[in-house]
Motif scaffolding. Structure first.
Motif, PDB file in Angstrom:
ATOM      1  N   ALA A  67       0.835  -1.208   0.000  1.00  0.00           N
ATOM      2  CA  ALA A  67       0.000   0.000   0.000  1.00  0.00           C
ATOM      3  C   ALA A  67       0.864   1.251   0.000  1.00  0.00           C
ATOM      4  O   ALA A  67       0.601   2.202  -0.735  1.00  0.00           O
ATOM      5  CB  ALA A  67      -0.918  -0.008   1.221  1.00  0.00           C
ATOM      6  N   MET A  68       1.932   1.246   0.810  1.00  0.00           N
ATOM      7  CA  MET A  68       2.821   2.406   0.887  1.00  0.00           C
ATOM      8  C   MET A  68       3.475   2.689  -0.460  1.00  0.00           C
ATOM      9  O   MET A  68       3.521   3.827  -0.912  1.00  0.00           O
ATOM     10  CB  MET A  68       3.938   2.141   1.901  1.00  0.00           C
ATOM     11  CG  MET A  68       3.536   2.250   3.339  1.00  0.00           C
ATOM     12  SD  MET A  68       5.033   1.916   4.309  1.00  0.00           S
ATOM     13  CE  MET A  68       4.383   2.160   5.940  1.00  0.00           C
ATOM     14  N   GLU A  70       2.559   1.717  -3.456  1.00  0.00           N
ATOM     15  CA  GLU A  70       1.576   2.110  -4.479  1.00  0.00           C
ATOM     16  C   GLU A  70       1.120   3.544  -4.289  1.00  0.00           C
ATOM     17  O   GLU A  70       0.881   4.267  -5.253  1.00  0.00           O
ATOM     18  CB  GLU A  70       0.372   1.168  -4.429  1.00  0.00           C
ATOM     19  CG  GLU A  70       0.613  -0.101  -5.202  1.00  0.00           C
ATOM     20  CD  GLU A  70      -0.598  -1.009  -5.196  1.00  0.00           C
ATOM     21  OE1 GLU A  70      -1.649  -0.615  -4.663  1.00  0.00           O
ATOM     22  OE2 GLU A  70      -0.476  -2.122  -5.737  1.00  0.00           O
ATOM     23  N   ALA A  71       0.954   3.948  -3.037  1.00  0.00           N
ATOM     24  CA  ALA A  71       0.475   5.297  -2.770  1.00  0.00           C
ATOM     25  C   ALA A  71       1.601   6.320  -2.852  1.00  0.00           C
ATOM     26  O   ALA A  71       1.369   7.519  -2.807  1.00  0.00           O
ATOM     27  CB  ALA A  71      -0.184   5.342  -1.393  1.00  0.00           C
ATOM     28  N   GLN A  73       3.740   6.826  -0.582  1.00  0.00           N
ATOM     29  CA  GLN A  73       3.864   7.396   0.766  1.00  0.00           C
ATOM     30  C   GLN A  73       4.608   6.406   1.646  1.00  0.00           C
ATOM     31  O   GLN A  73       4.029   5.834   2.552  1.00  0.00           O
ATOM     32  CB  GLN A  73       2.474   7.602   1.370  1.00  0.00           C
ATOM     33  CG  GLN A  73       1.625   8.602   0.660  1.00  0.00           C
ATOM     34  CD  GLN A  73       1.795   9.986   1.252  1.00  0.00           C
ATOM     35  OE1 GLN A  73       2.282  10.121   2.369  1.00  0.00           O
ATOM     36  NE2 GLN A  73       1.417  11.007   0.511  1.00  0.00           N
TER      37      GLN A  73
ATOM     38  N   ALA B  43     -13.519   2.308  -2.728  1.00  0.00           N
ATOM     39  CA  ALA B  43     -12.166   1.911  -3.132  1.00  0.00           C
ATOM     40  C   ALA B  43     -12.020   0.399  -3.104  1.00  0.00           C
ATOM     41  O   ALA B  43     -11.436  -0.217  -4.006  1.00  0.00           O
ATOM     42  CB  ALA B  43     -11.138   2.561  -2.197  1.00  0.00           C
ATOM     43  N   ARG B  47     -11.290  -2.162  -6.203  1.00  0.00           N
ATOM     44  CA  ARG B  47     -10.222  -3.147  -6.195  1.00  0.00           C
ATOM     45  C   ARG B  47     -10.766  -4.541  -6.497  1.00  0.00           C
ATOM     46  O   ARG B  47     -10.159  -5.305  -7.220  1.00  0.00           O
ATOM     47  CB  ARG B  47      -9.531  -3.173  -4.826  1.00  0.00           C
ATOM     48  CG  ARG B  47      -8.500  -2.099  -4.655  1.00  0.00           C
ATOM     49  CD  ARG B  47      -7.546  -2.466  -3.540  1.00  0.00           C
ATOM     50  NE  ARG B  47      -6.530  -1.434  -3.332  1.00  0.00           N
ATOM     51  CZ  ARG B  47      -5.320  -1.493  -3.864  1.00  0.00           C
ATOM     52  NH1 ARG B  47      -4.966  -2.510  -4.594  1.00  0.00           N
ATOM     53  NH2 ARG B  47      -4.445  -0.537  -3.634  1.00  0.00           N
TER      54      ARG B  47
END
Lengths: 336, 290
Positions: A67-68, A70-71, A73, B43, B47
């Motif tokens: 997630a990090m 991809e974002a 961040q 979201a 997905r």
């Protein structure tokens, strides 16, 4: 006047945030005694040497890492992950390439080095047993899968990872050098024979608890947990027969804010003395080939790197390639 | 006194006047729900239909596989079992609390709430220690000579049911207590005077009067059980895996967010439809019983 103050304040803020950014590094690992040991053996000497403060975070979570990245961040600079995951994440573009002009890989065990990762420490799945609770302890994987000779519950690692499938195949008579590609049908068929006798452990602490309480008097455990169990006074036996090795790896997530400092940290963490220090406290083996001679022989003897006689190497490359497919099948089989 | 009335009537008037253009007033609430609920759910939905490829492949896989269907079934079976047992234990407890002297009742409430506020993980581990082969319960039973072999109380359906029921009990006792406390004891006296025996008093007077509370509490426990993760994961075996754990596997271990999202949405839809049923049957105000 006002303007001067504002400018000064602005400059001060810039200076503070500027230094803060360069002088901290976020290291993420699995928590517990392992991360405590990593802090003492790696982070403290690194801070002493460079002045860069290491903030500890955790536990490692692959979903969060993805997630990090991809974002865009990313808040983690160096992460301790399992070796098979490191190989896969490198392929999937989630990791920075390591800078081997900073990290000296000539002294590192080549089994655990890829473009994107180096070993963190290495461990073995061994056959552990609470000798007080049973008449005889299983010595081989075949023993552990033999419910007539060794009745009772046995414990295995719950998550899909190198270790249990290999053990099933070895127990079924597959020679160690013919393990890969894994014959999954055969492995699951073998696992079926003891399925109702398995209690799964999902954390190292749980595996110790299961063995110590004799809820499952034997099973497949990380060797470091057996060392800890023996130290806590439980009469335990460890069989290194065909111990299955896998390593944790150090990686830098793509877009990590302090990747330069991260490379320096990895260089220190994998150097001889810090690797030896970590091994001493955790019972896991160093991946630096010079570390063994820095340890006293009695300690060194208990580590997986001294048990090479009948050691089986889990293939990280194979797992990286097939991790998803095996995982899907693994969990479906477990739930069946 | 008169000032109170003035303020009250004034507030009443303003809110009445503002009602037709009330959107501005509920805007913060809507915004909150939007940001913290709607956006993440959308979201997740995206997905689940776009990863790894666009389409409903994830849903087809989820609902077309015998393994996953079994996990759905497990989730409902465990939740149903926990709800039924919670109701069976909770009703007498709530009843006793309602008729007991207030001081004693508040002591028991304190115990109830204290257990509710204790860390979930700690409570679950405590059960693990109690229920295991060499645990207190098995040792006691063996010591009394009731059993020869330790009973398998944990890492199976029994363990999950015991652990979850224990955790859910307060959630059924509290609403039931509210309902039962409001039942006028005179009604039961009247029933007895009219010749009803104890059983008839219970089944024909007390239970119908408490029905709303029972259904509301049961539904709450059922819905909460559907999404439970920690307790089933630690006290259960893999053979009775529940949906929440499957989602955790998809997200954390397999890093397959498409499937994880699909499973999460199925869980969400089931939960919301159950809430809708509850609202439909009992209305918003009456969920606490009357």
């Amino acid at each position: 006047m006002k303007r001067t103050i504002a400018l000064a304040a602005f400059a001060a803020i810039m200076a503070v945030s500027g230094t803060a950014k360069a002088d901290t590094l976020v290291f993420t690992s699995w928590g517990g005694t392992t991360q405590d040991a990593q802090k003492v053996a790696w982070a403290n000497p690194f801070t002493d040497k460079t002045g860069i403060v290491i903030a500890q975070d955790g536990p490692t979570d692959y979903g969060k890492l993805k997630a990090m990245v991809e974002a865009g961040q990313v808040s983690w600079d160096v992460v301790d992950v399992e070796g098979d995951y490191a190989a896969q994440a490198g392929k999937d573009g989630l990791l920075e390439k390591l800078d081997f002009s900073v990290i000296d890989k000539s002294k590192l065990d080549p089994r655990f080095v890829t473009d994107y990762s180096v070993g963190s420490f290495y461990y073995s799945f061994v056959i552990g047993c609470n000798a007080d609770a049973v008449k005889a302890c299983p010595k081989t994987w075949a023993d552990l899968f033999d419910t007539t000779k060794f009745p009772g519950k046995r414990t295995f690692y719950k998550w899909s990872a190198p270790g249990v499938i290999e053990a099933a195949l070895l127990a079924d008579g597959v020679p160690a050098d013919k393990l890969y590609p894994l014959d999954l049908d055969r492995a699951f068929k073998k696992l079926d024979t003891i399925k109702s006798d398995i209690i799964w452990w999902s954390s190292g602490a749980q595996s110790q608890q299961l063995l110590a309480s004799a809820e499952a008097p034997f099973g497949s455990l990380w060797n470091g947990r057996m060392t800890a169990l023996a130290a806590s006074g439980v009469k335990s036996e460890t069989s290194w027969e065909q111990n299955i090795t896998a390593a944790d790896s150090l990686v830098v997530p793509k877009g990590a804010p302090n990747s330069e400092a991260a490379m320096k940290f990895i260089a220190l963490a994998t150097s001889a003395q810090p690797q030896a220090d970590l091994a001493k406290t955790t019972g896991y083996a160093p991946i630096n080939i010079d570390s063994a001679k820095l340890m006293d022989p009695a300690t060194a003897k208990t580590l997986p790197d001294q048990q090479t006689a009948s050691q089986v190497n889990a293939s990280m490359a194979y797992w990286a390639e097939n991790r998803d497919a095996i995982g899907k099948r693994w969990y479906a089989w477990q739930a069946k | 006194m008169s000032t109170y009335i003035d303020v009250a009537s004034e507030t009443a008037t303003t809110s009445k006047a503002a009602r037709p253009t009330g959107f501005g007033e509920i805007m913060p609430a809507l915004l909150f729900v939007g940001i913290f609920f709607i956006v993440p759910v959308v979201a997740l939905l995206l997905r689940s239909v776009f990863e790894p490829v666009a389409g409903f492949g994830n849903y087809a896989e989820l609902l077309g596989s015998a393994t996953y269907l079994k996990i759905f079934a497990n989730t409902f079976i465990v939740s149903g079992l926990v709800t039924a047992i919670s109701l069976l234990i909770g009703f007498p407890v709530a009843w006793t609390l309602a008729i007991m002297p207030t001081r004693l009742a508040s002591l028991i409430f304190a115990v109830l709430l204290l257990s509710m506020w204790t860390n979930l993980l700690a409570r679950t581990y405590a059960w693990m220690v109690l229920l295991q082969r060499t645990g207190l319960i098995n040792k006691m039973l063996m010591g009394m000579g009731l059993i020869n072999q330790p009973l398998p109380l944990v890492n199976n359906l029994t363990g999950v049911t015991i652990g979850m029921t224990y955790i859910m009990l307060p959630f059924i006792i509290l609403p039931l207590y509210g309902v039962i406390k409001k039942i006028d004891p005179a009604i039961l006296q009247a029933a007895a005077l009219c010749g009803a025996n104890r059983w008839q008093c219970l089944t024909r007077v007390l239970l119908p009067l408490a029905a709303r509370g029972m259904v509301a509490g049961a539904l709450m426990v059922f819905v909460m059980s559907l999404g439970y993760y920690v307790t089933p994961s630690l006290l259960g075996g893999t053979a009775n895996m529940m949906l929440a754990e499957l989602i955790a596997q998809f997200v954390q271990s397999l890093v397959n967010w498409g499937m994880g999202g699909a499973a999460a949405l199925v869980l969400l839809v089931v939960t919301l439809s159950l809430y809708a049923v509850q609202l439909r049957l009992f209305g918003v105000q009456n969920t606490g019983g009357r």
